[in-house]
Write an enzyme that holds these catalytic residues in place. Structure first.
Site, PDB file in Angstrom:
ATOM      1  N   LEU A  94      29.745 -36.992  13.026  1.00 22.03           N
ATOM      2  CA  LEU A  94      29.246 -37.706  14.203  1.00 22.03           C
ATOM      3  C   LEU A  94      27.857 -38.297  13.964  1.00 22.03           C
ATOM      4  CD1 LEU A  94      30.268 -35.213  17.052  1.00 22.03           C
ATOM      5  CD2 LEU A  94      31.294 -37.443  16.564  1.00 22.03           C
ATOM      6  N   SER A  95      27.306 -38.090  12.782  1.00 20.01           N
ATOM      7  CA  SER A  95      25.925 -38.520  12.527  1.00 20.01           C
ATOM      8  C   SER A  95      25.684 -40.006  12.773  1.00 20.01           C
ATOM      9  CB  SER A  95      25.505 -38.145  11.103  1.00 20.01           C
ATOM     10  OG  SER A  95      25.388 -36.753  10.963  1.00 20.01           O
ATOM     11  N   LYS A 102      24.118 -29.481   0.074  1.00 23.05           N
ATOM     12  CA  LYS A 102      22.782 -29.114   0.537  1.00 23.05           C
ATOM     13  C   LYS A 102      21.933 -28.460  -0.557  1.00 23.05           C
ATOM     14  CE  LYS A 102      23.869 -28.596   5.458  1.00 23.05           C
ATOM     15  NZ  LYS A 102      23.784 -27.686   6.632  1.00 23.05           N
ATOM     16  N   GLY A 156      24.645 -12.272  10.907  1.00 18.77           N
ATOM     17  CA  GLY A 156      24.957 -13.011   9.692  1.00 18.77           C
ATOM     18  C   GLY A 156      23.708 -13.245   8.873  1.00 18.77           C
ATOM     19  N   ALA A 157      23.864 -13.204   7.537  1.00 18.73           N
ATOM     20  CA  ALA A 157      22.698 -13.333   6.654  1.00 18.73           C
ATOM     21  C   ALA A 157      22.959 -14.328   5.531  1.00 18.73           C
ATOM     22  CB  ALA A 157      22.327 -11.963   6.088  1.00 18.73           C
ATOM     23  N   ALA A 185      22.912 -20.240   6.725  1.00 15.08           N
ATOM     24  CA  ALA A 185      22.632 -20.694   8.095  1.00 15.08           C
ATOM     25  C   ALA A 185      21.535 -19.864   8.734  1.00 15.08           C
ATOM     26  CB  ALA A 185      23.904 -20.632   8.934  1.00 15.08           C
ATOM     27  N   ASN A 223      23.929  -7.738   9.416  1.00 16.27           N
ATOM     28  CA  ASN A 223      24.989  -8.283   8.584  1.00 16.27           C
ATOM     29  C   ASN A 223      25.905  -7.139   8.155  1.00 16.27           C
ATOM     30  OD1 ASN A 223      25.890 -10.806   7.151  1.00 16.27           O
ATOM     31  ND2 ASN A 223      25.685  -9.478   5.362  1.00 16.27           N
ATOM     32  N   LYS A 239      21.932  -7.748   2.417  1.00 18.62           N
ATOM     33  CA  LYS A 239      21.708  -9.198   2.461  1.00 18.62           C
ATOM     34  C   LYS A 239      20.701  -9.553   3.555  1.00 18.62           C
ATOM     35  CE  LYS A 239      24.706 -12.364   1.840  1.00 18.62           C
ATOM     36  NZ  LYS A 239      25.865 -13.286   2.001  1.00 18.62           N
ATOM     37  N   MET A 248      26.535 -20.848  16.640  1.00 17.37           N
ATOM     38  CA  MET A 248      26.188 -22.074  15.911  1.00 17.37           C
ATOM     39  C   MET A 248      27.396 -22.989  15.713  1.00 17.37           C
ATOM     40  SD  MET A 248      23.463 -21.215  12.968  1.00 17.37           S
ATOM     41  CE  MET A 248      21.874 -20.456  13.281  1.00 17.37           C
TER      42      MET A 248
END
Length: 268
Positions: free
Chosen positions: A15-16, A66, A126-127, A130, A150, A155, A213
């Site tokens: 959608l950018s 990334k 979560g680790a 993100a 996590n 982690k 997220m």
């Protein structure tokens, strides 16, 4: 005209272009924004070809590139990018490429649209990358405590070691529950497959906002579970997508677009 693009593989779903062209209209910028599907083994060449155009100002980068974008711009990265070792925004200034991770900026902006963060207790579940990319902007919002948990606690502890801060700690899910977090953020991709991240009954008893997220047209499994467990409100990551794009747009143009209308118009 200023030229921008988003690089990814695949990229057709992005959608950018729609988001940034709306930002341009709002701010009076004359831009062209493309989707570029780079070969998995040809990202660097594709980026170099893009920036060979003198009108090219910047680009966004998504999976699986990334980490490669970080390598290209490692000498000129913001702290979040250095921590995550990943870059989602490249900006050319002169002959140098500057790298940024704007996910954390976008997350904080979207959270602040819904709740206060200063003086609150925040839990990250979560680790992975993100989570790494959002810790420093969250700490900048001055929470009373920022916790991370996590399934493999080591982690989470590794991130705490890398980002030393008195208000930041790694905890087990049971320890997190005792802290009665105000804001709980799912940083995993579990909702993409309809699964739950590591959670526990009672974790959401005092939660003002449960944030995933991941975004979708309907509430995620995490959001549904949080609501059933007593979370006062829930929110998915679509606003974060638009807000992180706004942060990139500001880096490139120096202009800050209004995001509320864009979120409302483009939301699935």
């Amino acid at each position: 005209m200023k030229k921008f693009a988003v690089f990814g593989n695949p990229i057709s779903h992005s959608l950018s272009p729609a988001i940034h062209h709306m930002f341009a209209e709002l701010t009076g910028e004359d831009i062209h924004y493309d989707k570029i599907e780079a070969p998995v083994d040809g990202f660097e060449q594709a980026v170099n070809a893009f920036f060979a155009d003198e009108l090219a100002v910047g680009c966004n980068v998504t999976v699986p590139f990334k980490e490669k974008a970080f390598v290209l711009s490692e000498a000129n990265c913001n702290p979040e990018a250095k921590t995550a070792k990943a870059v989602n925004t490249l900006h050319r200034e002169g002959n140098a490429l500057f790298g940024y991770t704007t996910d954390g900026m976008g997350l904080v902006a979207d959270l602040l649209n819904a709740t206060e963060l200063k003086g609150k207790r925040i839990l990250l579940i979560g680790a992975g990358g993100a989570a790494r990319g959002v810790v420093q902007p969250l700490l900048g919002s001055e929470p009373e405590l920022l916790m991370i948990t996590n399934r493999t606690l080591a982690k989470a502890e590794s991130i705490v070691t890398d980002i030393k801060h008195d208000a930041f700690c790694a905890v087990s899910i049971e320890e997190a529950k005792k802290q009665l977090p105000d804001v709980i953020i799912n940083c995993t991709s579990a909702s993409l497959t309809g699964d739950l991240p590591m959670v526990s009954d009672g974790l959401f008893s005092q939660c003002k906002l449960a944030y995933d997220m991941v975004y979708s047209a309907k509430a995620t499994s995490f959001m549904n579970y949080a609501k059933e467990q007593g979370a006062r409100s829930t929110k998915d990551g679509f606003g974060m997508l638009v807000e992180q794009a706004a942060a990139a747009f500001t880096i490139w143009t120096g202009k800050t677009p209004e995001t509320a209308g864009v979120i409302q118009k483009l939301r699935p």
